[in-house]
Design a protein around this motif. Structure first.
Motif, PDB file in Angstrom:
ATOM      1  N   TYR A  32     -51.376 -11.797 -29.480  1.00  0.00           N
ATOM      2  CA  TYR A  32     -50.239 -12.410 -28.794  1.00  0.00           C
ATOM      3  C   TYR A  32     -50.466 -13.902 -28.589  1.00  0.00           C
ATOM      4  O   TYR A  32     -51.353 -14.303 -27.842  1.00  0.00           O
ATOM      5  CB  TYR A  32     -50.057 -11.728 -27.438  1.00  0.00           C
ATOM      6  CG  TYR A  32     -49.084 -12.395 -26.485  1.00  0.00           C
ATOM      7  CD1 TYR A  32     -47.704 -12.275 -26.668  1.00  0.00           C
ATOM      8  CD2 TYR A  32     -49.546 -13.141 -25.402  1.00  0.00           C
ATOM      9  CE1 TYR A  32     -46.814 -12.874 -25.794  1.00  0.00           C
ATOM     10  CE2 TYR A  32     -48.659 -13.745 -24.514  1.00  0.00           C
ATOM     11  CZ  TYR A  32     -47.296 -13.615 -24.718  1.00  0.00           C
ATOM     12  OH  TYR A  32     -46.413 -14.209 -23.843  1.00  0.00           O
ATOM     13  N   GLU A  33     -49.679 -14.723 -29.272  1.00  0.00           N
ATOM     14  CA  GLU A  33     -49.659 -16.149 -28.964  1.00  0.00           C
ATOM     15  C   GLU A  33     -48.657 -16.351 -27.837  1.00  0.00           C
ATOM     16  O   GLU A  33     -47.512 -15.896 -27.933  1.00  0.00           O
ATOM     17  CB  GLU A  33     -49.255 -16.988 -30.168  1.00  0.00           C
ATOM     18  CG  GLU A  33     -49.284 -18.475 -29.866  1.00  0.00           C
ATOM     19  CD  GLU A  33     -48.986 -19.350 -31.079  1.00  0.00           C
ATOM     20  OE1 GLU A  33     -49.082 -20.579 -30.946  1.00  0.00           O
ATOM     21  OE2 GLU A  33     -48.665 -18.792 -32.150  1.00  0.00           O
ATOM     22  N   PRO A  34     -49.068 -16.997 -26.758  1.00  0.00           N
ATOM     23  CA  PRO A  34     -48.196 -17.073 -25.584  1.00  0.00           C
ATOM     24  C   PRO A  34     -46.900 -17.833 -25.852  1.00  0.00           C
ATOM     25  O   PRO A  34     -46.831 -18.701 -26.719  1.00  0.00           O
ATOM     26  CB  PRO A  34     -49.053 -17.796 -24.551  1.00  0.00           C
ATOM     27  CG  PRO A  34     -50.035 -18.588 -25.349  1.00  0.00           C
ATOM     28  CD  PRO A  34     -50.330 -17.741 -26.553  1.00  0.00           C
ATOM     29  N   VAL A  35     -45.896 -17.471 -25.079  1.00  0.00           N
ATOM     30  CA  VAL A  35     -44.597 -18.125 -25.161  1.00  0.00           C
ATOM     31  C   VAL A  35     -44.169 -18.519 -23.755  1.00  0.00           C
ATOM     32  O   VAL A  35     -44.124 -17.690 -22.852  1.00  0.00           O
ATOM     33  CB  VAL A  35     -43.529 -17.191 -25.777  1.00  0.00           C
ATOM     34  CG1 VAL A  35     -42.169 -17.874 -25.785  1.00  0.00           C
ATOM     35  CG2 VAL A  35     -43.929 -16.762 -27.180  1.00  0.00           C
ATOM     36  N   SER A  36     -43.936 -19.801 -23.568  1.00  0.00           N
ATOM     37  CA  SER A  36     -43.386 -20.281 -22.300  1.00  0.00           C
ATOM     38  C   SER A  36     -42.810 -21.671 -22.546  1.00  0.00           C
ATOM     39  O   SER A  36     -43.117 -22.316 -23.556  1.00  0.00           O
ATOM     40  CB  SER A  36     -44.453 -20.341 -21.205  1.00  0.00           C
ATOM     41  OG  SER A  36     -45.313 -21.454 -21.394  1.00  0.00           O
TER      42      SER A  36
END
Length: 611
Positions: free
Chosen positions: A463-467
């Motif tokens: 999981y590459e973070p998303v924000s």
């Protein structure tokens, strides 16, 4: 012989040590400890018992009941990783008393002369036993598979004080009886004092720790004091501010993971030569001063070491081939604590920095993919040489993948049950996987558990973070590649973490003029946040900005944290120009004695590989 650990001589068919009583005389004039270690085994044993040692001189080994000598041998040709094997012949004993002295070159100990301390008048010594260095302080079964309780008396100069990863009992005058087996004439000298400690919970030997110096402290919570050299008043005051929220983190940890089992959570800020960001020694966490950043973000290192109180200290990897069980779970637990205490955006930035670091490690190990696995083979491998972010960040990704599959509520219940089931035990990856499958039926049909634990590289379902903030920083980094520098409004709210993420996502090398212009606007080379400073200097080296060589040299001569040493020495050594390579050799020659022995070995391996 059936080894229990690739880094230990301990035989799996032998009884394990359950308790050690230590009597230690610290001689600062020779940088030597004269000691006795009374080892208690889990059961009586007849035959040859193997112990680990490194650079230790054994005087004699006795049966403590009769005080008669026990036959023993010490291997004449020490293994370069495991050290020297001590083989003691037992005839039904369950205890043995080893009389010995350490070496001035003991790999776990750094002795600092007065000029190397803040006070400039008193010496200092501290330990770093992870992963395989406790054996240089006392002979032992130096494997996480053996969990020990211990008590210790430290005979030290009366002008100094001691702290340990144990409960403090008292400070008192020395008595002759304690030195009856040691050839130490000055044990009861007027200028000596004894400090007593006891550790009542079973720990692996790598969590054995002490420090001795002119120490002071500040109270920051009902369970927490911050210690540092008493002459380092500014460090003490800054640390007390940086870590003022520690009690709240402990409370949040208890809500998430169960009771805090260690009573105290004290912090010791060590001299700059300490080779790690932090070390999770129970009851007395060791910290580098570089984590004091002035904006409370350094408390995230404390959150990590606190999380080890459950994952690592309570449940421990059985040996270093399963290191992810310590660090992957702890990185996950740390980010859960940070999310509650400092907010989801801050936790996401942590994940983003970790994601970048994990990808960098894949590049580092591209020619040795074994060390991109969570469960890996370390036979004949020095764990210090392959220390990396893989067990931390790939381990975190695996734990997060399970949470994402089952949902946080279900996973939280699983995690509490996992900790309660295995607390004060040392386990391997297969034990965890079996427990996971038994408690979350069918999980192996949803997640390829074998690929995650034994496969190389980063799995596709990581999981590459998303924000919003993460995406913005990556966008700005992409803009820099096109020659666009972020403007003041875009970075006005940035702390060190935002800058670190930005710098780590720039190209490995850039146009020198771009790098200089970025620094001229934002003074990154002068940052008080070493993550920012080192990320920038690494970029400057690879971009051939020779005007920063002075700042690189100054940095490498002022800190000994291996994260920074590895980054900057590697950048210099990999640079194409002879000038950078010569600079690396010159700096190490001049700074070597200020580094901890573990860090010295790491830098030596970097220079030997690339120069």
């Amino acid at each position: 012989m059936a080894p229990i650990d690739p880094h230990s001589f301990t035989d799996s068919s032998h009884p394990l040590t359950t308790h050690v009583s230590l009597s230690l005389y610290l001689d600062f004039t020779t940088s030597v400890i004269h000691g006795s270690a009374l080892l208690s085994l889990s059961s009586p044993f007849s035959g040859d018992l193997s112990l680990d040692s490194r650079s230790i001189s054994v005087t004699t080994i006795l049966d403590p009941q009769t005080l008669s000598p026990l036959p023993y041998t010490v291997s004449p040709n020490p293994d370069p990783i495991k050290g020297a094997e001590i083989v003691v012949s037992l005839a039904g004993q369950s205890r043995l008393l080893v009389i010995y002295s350490t070496s001035p070159s003991a790999s776990a100990l750094q002795w600092l002369s007065p000029p190397q301390t803040f006070s400039k008048t008193h010496p200092y010594v501290y330990t770093q036993c992870q992963s395989v260095h406790a054996r240089s302080i006392f002979p032992c079964q130096d494997t996480p598979a053996a969990r020990i309780r211990y008590d210790a008396v430290l005979n030290i100069p009366s002008s100094l004080s001691a702290v340990m990863s144990a409960r403090r009992v008292r400070r008192r005058p020395p008595v002759p009886e304690e030195a009856k087996h040691l050839d130490v004439a000055s044990w009861c000298a007027e200028d000596r004092v004894v400090e007593e400690f006891v550790m009542e919970q079973p720990i692996p030997s790598y969590l054995f720790a002490f420090a001795v110096g002119e120490l002071g402290f500040r109270e920051v919570g009902p369970r927490t004091r911050v210690y540092a050299e008493s002459a380092a008043v500014e460090v003490l005051d800054a640390a007390a501010l940086e870590f003022a929220g520690t009690e709240e983190m402990i409370k949040q940890g208890e809500k998430l993971f169960g009771s805090y089992e260690w009573e105290r959570f004290d912090l010791l800020v060590l001299p700059p030569s300490f080779p790690y960001g932090g070390m999770e020694n129970p009851r007395m966490v060791f910290l580098t001063p570089t984590v004091i950043k002035g904006d409370a973000t350094g408390a995230q290192v404390v959150a990590h070491e606190l999380a080890h109180s459950w994952t690592g200290n309570l449940i421990t990897n059985i040996n270093n081939e399963h290191f992810w069980l310590n660090e992957g779970f702890t990185t996950y637990a740390e980010r859960r604590i940070v999310e509650v205490v400092q907010g989801a955006d801050r936790a996401t930035l942590n994940i983003g920095i970790g994601w970048r670091g994990l990808n960098d490690e894949m590049e580092r190990f591209k020619d040795n993919l074994e060390f991109t696995k969570l469960k890996n083979n370390q036979e004949g491998v020095d764990p210090d040489d392959v220390y990396s972010q893989v067990p931390y960040e790939k381990g975190f990704q695996f734990v997060l993948r399970i949470e994402r599959q089952v949902g946080r509520t279900v996973f939280d219940e699983f995690l509490k049950k996992y900790i309660a089931t295995f607390k004060f035990k040392s386990i391997d990856t297969d034990t965890f996987v079996d427990f996971l499958k038994a408690n979350i039926p069918g999980i192996e049909k949803e997640i390829n558990l074998q690929m995650w634990t034994e496969g190389v590289g980063i799995p596709e379902d990581a999981y590459e973070p998303v924000s919003t903030i993460y995406t913005k920083i990556l966008s700005l980094a992409e803009g820099f590649k096109q020659g666009k520098m972020p403007n003041e409004d875009e970075v006005a709210e940035w702390s060190g973490q935002e800058w670190e993420l930005y710098l780590e996502n720039l190209p490995k090398s850039c146009e020198p003029s771009q790098v200089v212009a970025l620094d001229k606007r934002y003074r990154l080379a002068e940052s008080k946040d070493y993550e920012v400073k080192v990320s920038f200097l690494k970029l400057a080296i690879s971009s051939k900005c020779k005007e920063y060589h002075g700042e690189v040299e100054k940095t490498l001569k002022s800190v000994g944290r291996m994260l920074y040493l590895r980054a900057l020495f590697t950048a210099l050594a990999q640079a194409g120009d002879t000038e950078e390579k010569q600079l690396a050799k010159q700096i190490f020659a001049e700074a070597r004695e200020t580094y901890h022995p573990i860090a010295q070995g790491v830098v030596e391996s970097i220079l030997s590989k690339y120069i």
